[in-house]
Design a protein around this motif. Structure first.
Motif, mmCIF file in Angstrom:
data_model
loop_
_atom_site.group_PDB
_atom_site.id
_atom_site.type_symbol
_atom_site.label_atom_id
_atom_site.label_comp_id
_atom_site.label_asym_id
_atom_site.label_seq_id
_atom_site.Cartn_x
_atom_site.Cartn_y
_atom_site.Cartn_z
ATOM 1 N N ASP A 87 49.591 -34.056 5.572
ATOM 2 C CA ASP A 87 50.039 -34.016 6.205
ATOM 3 C C ASP A 87 50.195 -32.855 7.449
ATOM 4 O O ASP A 87 50.364 -33.245 8.542
ATOM 5 C CB ASP A 87 51.133 -34.902 6.406
ATOM 6 C CG ASP A 87 51.962 -33.634 5.775
ATOM 7 O OD1 ASP A 87 52.078 -32.955 4.466
ATOM 8 O OD2 ASP A 87 53.815 -33.404 5.993
ATOM 9 N N TRP B 62 54.454 -42.153 5.649
ATOM 10 C CA TRP B 62 54.926 -41.079 6.486
ATOM 11 C C TRP B 62 56.236 -41.561 7.195
ATOM 12 O O TRP B 62 56.299 -42.602 7.459
ATOM 13 C CB TRP B 62 53.999 -41.594 7.813
ATOM 14 C CG TRP B 62 52.693 -41.312 7.665
ATOM 15 C CD1 TRP B 62 51.184 -41.937 7.401
ATOM 16 C CD2 TRP B 62 52.152 -39.712 7.910
ATOM 17 N NE1 TRP B 62 50.020 -41.131 6.938
ATOM 18 C CE2 TRP B 62 50.494 -39.660 7.441
ATOM 19 C CE3 TRP B 62 52.833 -38.558 8.364
ATOM 20 C CZ2 TRP B 62 49.794 -37.754 7.518
ATOM 21 C CZ3 TRP B 62 51.757 -37.445 8.780
ATOM 22 C CH2 TRP B 62 50.048 -37.265 8.155
ATOM 23 N N TYR C 12 46.197 -40.780 11.405
ATOM 24 C CA TYR C 12 47.417 -40.888 10.246
ATOM 25 C C TYR C 12 46.614 -41.284 8.904
ATOM 26 O O TYR C 12 46.669 -39.795 8.001
ATOM 27 C CB TYR C 12 48.270 -41.200 10.030
ATOM 28 C CG TYR C 12 49.003 -41.173 11.288
ATOM 29 C CD1 TYR C 12 50.075 -39.527 11.024
ATOM 30 C CD2 TYR C 12 48.799 -41.553 12.750
ATOM 31 C CE1 TYR C 12 51.145 -39.135 12.238
ATOM 32 C CE2 TYR C 12 49.854 -40.655 13.784
ATOM 33 C CZ TYR C 12 50.546 -39.629 13.354
ATOM 34 O OH TYR C 12 51.132 -39.436 14.543
#
Length: 787
Positions: A177, A534, A189
């Motif tokens: 990340d 996320w 992402y």
């Protein structure tokens, strides 16, 4: 927020000063665009070097450069990997605009440029940055016949690949990340297909790849460990061209063409797998129609650019991709049917307006949207009782971006960049919906985390200052204000890069950079699967923060051979992780109830990198000696423990050799210290022998005790991939056959470990066994290009 207002006032004062500062006497500004001669596409990272003053710059993502020169006779040299070096005699008496076209070279013979001098990598102020020629990536061995940008990245020093066969990457002790992955300036992402075996990047639409591992310029923010800049092709402005490939797993096609006689161009590309065309009929036949398994993925890329005028250019870019797997089963005896599906995907769209305000100032106004989501859908139909049961889990993130930035050359040797960026984040970090419906009742229950919106505002200014012929620096400051649920987090992030020339061919560089990251990735698998969630920094969970120091030595051994060595140290603060025994589907509460927060980490190491970009033989050799560890108060008794993908030693070798223009051989070889995992330290019988734990898919009357986290190392990992590429020019195009062998010498690398009984009835005599995933995997594909 008051600090933000103060910074904004300072920002505009600096802007006013730079814009109206008096230029140095006797100097003029030469600006221009560097383009591919055969397609008129702008080239990123081309080097412009003036011989007398030994001053040089690189072109930006728009192919634009800006250099300050003395009036009179000058000689520019322009170079880019894969193109012939171009010398341009120039008489400058006033500010000048140039359009420079570079000729592509099919046979990269180093004698073409051996005698010339160009602006080399050791003269750049930026350090910890690697640019990989797209041609070199296309020639590397492929997995399943798919050429992959991320697999090339994994071979670089300071970059670890994580699990066997997966496309995630870890940079200098950071998590997945913590990599800012930009496609045409907009973040992505999740970059994985098939759980990570392939990445989402179609090689037919990629023009430039750049990885920054440290010394981050102030214009980048939002992540802690790296910036991966990927630029999609803009399309051929001179002629129509179609390319594609047919492989074992998927096929792809791309078409590009000019618009309005070369004033613009477009490119569209698609890729789809056809695994489902095989798995569905095979699984149905094997189960006599009671079971069906299907899996597929697709990508679509589109890009349009158009010159509104000599000074104005507008560009639109988009990407859409999705993975979907479906498992159906039917119980004919009990008249029931079950369907399990999972899917994940990205959607990205952006618009950028580039305006050359005058011969000194280039500005960019951009807007973008990006969305990632993951969905699990489990359903069961009982036809006898006429009852339907379903479970849905959904997670994701979406962002809306606005950004304005500009760059200009001020006075003598100051290239100034400044800008402002706003991001509106929307998080839906994990929602479960259970429903049951029958003739007599209807039940629907929603549990999980709350949706969150957050505002992210940043300002940056940086000055790339050429102090003298031997000394240069990039000094910048980034200010970030993050507002979520009424809580405001402010941070000032100083960035400094300094370069000192030791000789004509060697330099010493140093950097210090701080970064703040306002998003987290909750990961309990460690392999980058889409079940990773996320989540935002909130009033309870602070943003992540890092500081990195880097010292580098760069030397050009010859015109085609570059050597660099770097040492780095990096701190991490405010890390998060799942608490022991918790995972992404554990319980029904908010994710913040399941984590450990305010963890700290540290990473340090040495990286050596030898790269050859041109010639019949090209490639690189990288070595990393490093340590990466972290600590949480309630994990491992508060002691530091190794990051799961910590590697003491890591080696990556890639070689491409062109026997002829039509035939080349490629080789990748990797070696890494084994992965750090946690194993049980002891076991004993459960209470009254009736408490069970699962070992080897069977129940055993034992309980396992764990102690130090990640204290056991798997076997060392090493693998070789080999590729052969055969091309042939046709009357109106080229056809190419690619043959590759993944894990060419059939190394049984561990994917995971498990305890097994040597005797089925003896629970006290267990041995640790490794499970390997990929043996040698041959693959081929057929590529075509015609016009």
């Amino acid at each position: 927020m008051a600090a933000g207002i103060a910074f904004l006032m300072l920002f505009y004062r600096v802007l006013f000063f730079f814009l109206f500062a008096s230029p140095a006497l006797g100097q003029v500004t030469v600006t221009g665009y560097i383009r591919d001669q055969s397609s008129k596409e702008n080239l990123y990272g081309a080097n412009v070097y003036e011989i007398t003053s030994q001053r040089g710059v690189s072109s930006n993502f728009d192919g634009f450069f800006n250099i300050r020169l003395h009036t009179g006779e000058q000689k520019l040299q322009v170079s880019h990997v894969g193109y012939r070096l171009k010398a341009i005699p120039l008489t400058v008496t006033k500010d000048t605009l140039l359009y420079i076209d570079l000729e592509p070279v099919l046979d990269l013979d180093e004698v073409l440029v051996e005698s010339d001098r160009a602006f080399d990598f050791e003269r750049s102020t930026q350090l910890s940055t690697v640019r990989i020629p797209i041609k070199q990536i296309r020639q590397m061995p492929a997995v399943g016949g798919e050429i992959d940008v991320i697999r090339a990245i994994q071979l670089l020093p300071g970059v670890q690949s994580g699990k066997e066969g997966l496309t995630g990457f870890y940079v200098r002790g950071g998590g997945m990340d913590q990599n800012l992955i930009l496609l045409d300036g907009v973040p992505l992402y999740n970059i994985s297909h098939i759980g990570g075996i392939f990445s989402i990047f179609n090689a037919d639409v990629i023009s430039d790849v750049e990885l920054i591992k440290g010394g981050f310029p102030a214009r980048y923010g939002g992540r802690l460990s790296s910036v991966l800049n990927i630029k999609a092709k803009e399309g051929n402005r001179l002629r129509s061209e179609t390319s594609g490939a047919i492989g074992l797993v998927s096929s792809r096609i791309a078409h590009e063409a000019p618009i309005n006689r070369g004033k613009g161009s477009f490119i569209v590309a698609g890729r789809r797998s056809y695994l489902d065309l095989f798995t569905r009929p095979i699984s149905k036949r094997a189960s006599k129609g009671e079971f069906s398994l299907g899996y597929d993925f697709y990508d679509f890329n589109g890009k349009v650019n158009y010159d509104l005028s000599e000074k104005d250019k507008i560009l639109f870019s988009m990407y859409s991709g999705r993975d979907k797997g479906i498992v159906r089963s039917e119980d004919r005896k009990f008249l029931s049917e079950t369907k399990n599906s999972f899917e994940w995907g990205n959607f990205l769209a952006s618009m950028k307006w580039t305006r050359r305000i005058n011969d000194k100032i280039l500005s960019n106004l951009s807007a973008g949207y990006t969305r990632y989501e993951f969905l699990v859908d489990l359903s069961h139909e009982d036809k006898v009782e006429k009852r339907d049961i379903s479970y849905i889990f959904k997670s994701g993130i979406e962002d809306v971006h606005l950004k304005y930035d500009w760059e200009t050359l001020i006075g003598s040797g100051h290239l100034v960049r400044a800008g402002v960026q706003y991001i509106n984040h929307f998080f839906f970090p994990g929602v479960s919906v259970f429903s049951q419906q029958s003739a007599s009742e209807s039940v629907r229950t929603r549990t999980g985390s709350f949706d969150v919106r957050a505002n992210d505002l940043s300002f940056f200014v940086e000055d790339e200052w050429e102090v003298s012929r031997t000394l240069s620096a990039n000094i910048g400051l980034r200010y970030n204000n993050y507002l979520v649920n009424g809580e405001s987090y402010d941070s000032f992030q100083p960035r400094v890069n300094v370069r000192y020339m030791l000789s004509e061919t060697s330099s010493l560089k140093a950097s210090y950079a701080t970064m703040q990251q306002n998003v987290h990735l909750l990961n309990n698998t460690g392999v980058g699967l889409p079940v990773d969630l996320w989540v935002p920094a909130t009033e309870q969970t602070r943003p992540q923060f890092s500081a990195q120091w880097t010292l580098a030595y760069n030397r050009r051994l010859s015109r085609s051979l570059e050597l660099s060595g770097e040492v780095f140290y990096k701190d991490f603060r405010h890390l998060i992780a799942y608490s022991d025994g918790i995972n992404w589907m554990e319980g029904t509460g908010d994710w913040q109830e399941k984590i450990e927060r305010d963890g700290i980490g540290r990473a340090y190491g040495l990286e050596l990198f030898l790269q050859k970009k041109i010639g019949k033989a090209s490639g690189w050799l990288g070595y990393t000696l490093s340590r990466s560890e972290m600590s949480f108060e309630n994990i491992n008794s508060g002691n530091f423990f190794p990051h799961r993908f910590d590697r003491t030693h890591d080696v990556g070798l890639t070689l491409v050799y062109e026997f002829t223009k039509d035939f080349n051989f490629s080789l990748n070889w990797v070696y890494g210290t084994g992965e750090a995992i946690t194993l049980a330290r002891s076991r004993h019988l459960g209470i009254a022998g009736r408490q069970f734990s699962l070992i080897n898919d069977r129940f055993s009357p034992t309980i396992e005790y764990y102690w130090e986290r990640n204290s056991f190392r798997m076997r060392a990992y090493h693998r070789a991939d080999v590729g052969l590429r055969f091309s042939k020019d046709k009357k109106r195009g080229t056809r190419t056959w690619n043959l590759s062998f993944y894990n060419a010498y059939n190394r049984a690398n561990p994917f995971y470990y498990t305890w097994r009984r040597n005797d089925v009835n003896d629970w006290n005599n267990l041995s640790l066994r490794q499970v390997a995933m990929f043996p040698i995997v041959p693959a081929f594909n057929y590529e075509f290009r015609f016009y």
